[in-house]
Design an enzyme around this catalytic site. Structure first.
Site, PDB file in Angstrom:
ATOM      1  N   CYS A 115     -26.087   7.631 -16.680  1.00 48.19           N
ATOM      2  CA  CYS A 115     -26.038   8.207 -18.035  1.00 48.19           C
ATOM      3  C   CYS A 115     -26.956   9.423 -18.128  1.00 48.19           C
ATOM      4  O   CYS A 115     -26.599  10.428 -18.747  1.00 48.19           O
ATOM      5  CB  CYS A 115     -26.459   7.172 -19.086  1.00 48.19           C
ATOM      6  SG  CYS A 115     -25.394   5.720 -19.179  1.00 48.19           S
ATOM      7  N   CYS A 150     -30.066   3.815 -18.186  1.00 46.20           N
ATOM      8  CA  CYS A 150     -28.943   3.981 -17.251  1.00 46.20           C
ATOM      9  C   CYS A 150     -29.071   5.298 -16.470  1.00 46.20           C
ATOM     10  O   CYS A 150     -29.002   6.381 -17.058  1.00 46.20           O
ATOM     11  CB  CYS A 150     -27.646   3.935 -18.063  1.00 46.20           C
ATOM     12  SG  CYS A 150     -26.179   4.483 -17.195  1.00 46.20           S
TER      13      CYS A 150
END
Length: 123
Positions: A35, A32
């Site tokens: 993230c 991600c």
């Protein structure tokens, strides 16, 4: 120096739900992009809040059951836990530390006020 913890299924209850101080869990995945942008911000806040709030990461791919249990529908998501309960959740990468810091402060103060009121009511 890194104060970040890494939470995992078997230790989640002891490390998060039974912790003596508030815990912020960064629900993330390695693949991600947002993230990965969140990681240095959460690491910085882990240093700032050392001794007051525990900060850590939980890989949703390796711990899907925990992510589902707490309604994590997108990542990154931050969850603030205290006394075994999820008190607040914040989704997405906000672009820096200030919005996350404000969210932590607001939720920790609300939790402390609730604990004081609950204690007063039982006395």
């Amino acid at each position: 120096m890194n104060n970040m913890k890494h939470f995992d299924g078997p230790e989640f209850e002891a490390d998060v739900l039974k912790a003596s101080e508030p815990v912020v869990v960064d629900f993330y995945a390695d693949w991600c992009g947002p993230c990965r942008m969140m990681t240095p911000v959460v690491e910085q806040l882990a240093l700032e809040y050392a001794g007051k709030v525990t900060m850590g990461k939980l890989d949703v791919d390796a711990n899907q059951d925990i992510a589902i249990r707490y309604g994590v529908m997108g990542i990154p998501t931050l969850g603030l836990f205290r006394d075994g309960k999820l008190l607040g959740r914040r989704g997405g990468y906000p672009g820096g530390a200030a919005p996350i810091k404000a969210w932590i402060e607001k939720n920790v103060k609300a939790a402390e006020s609730a604990a004081v009121a609950e204690k007063a009511a039982t006395n």
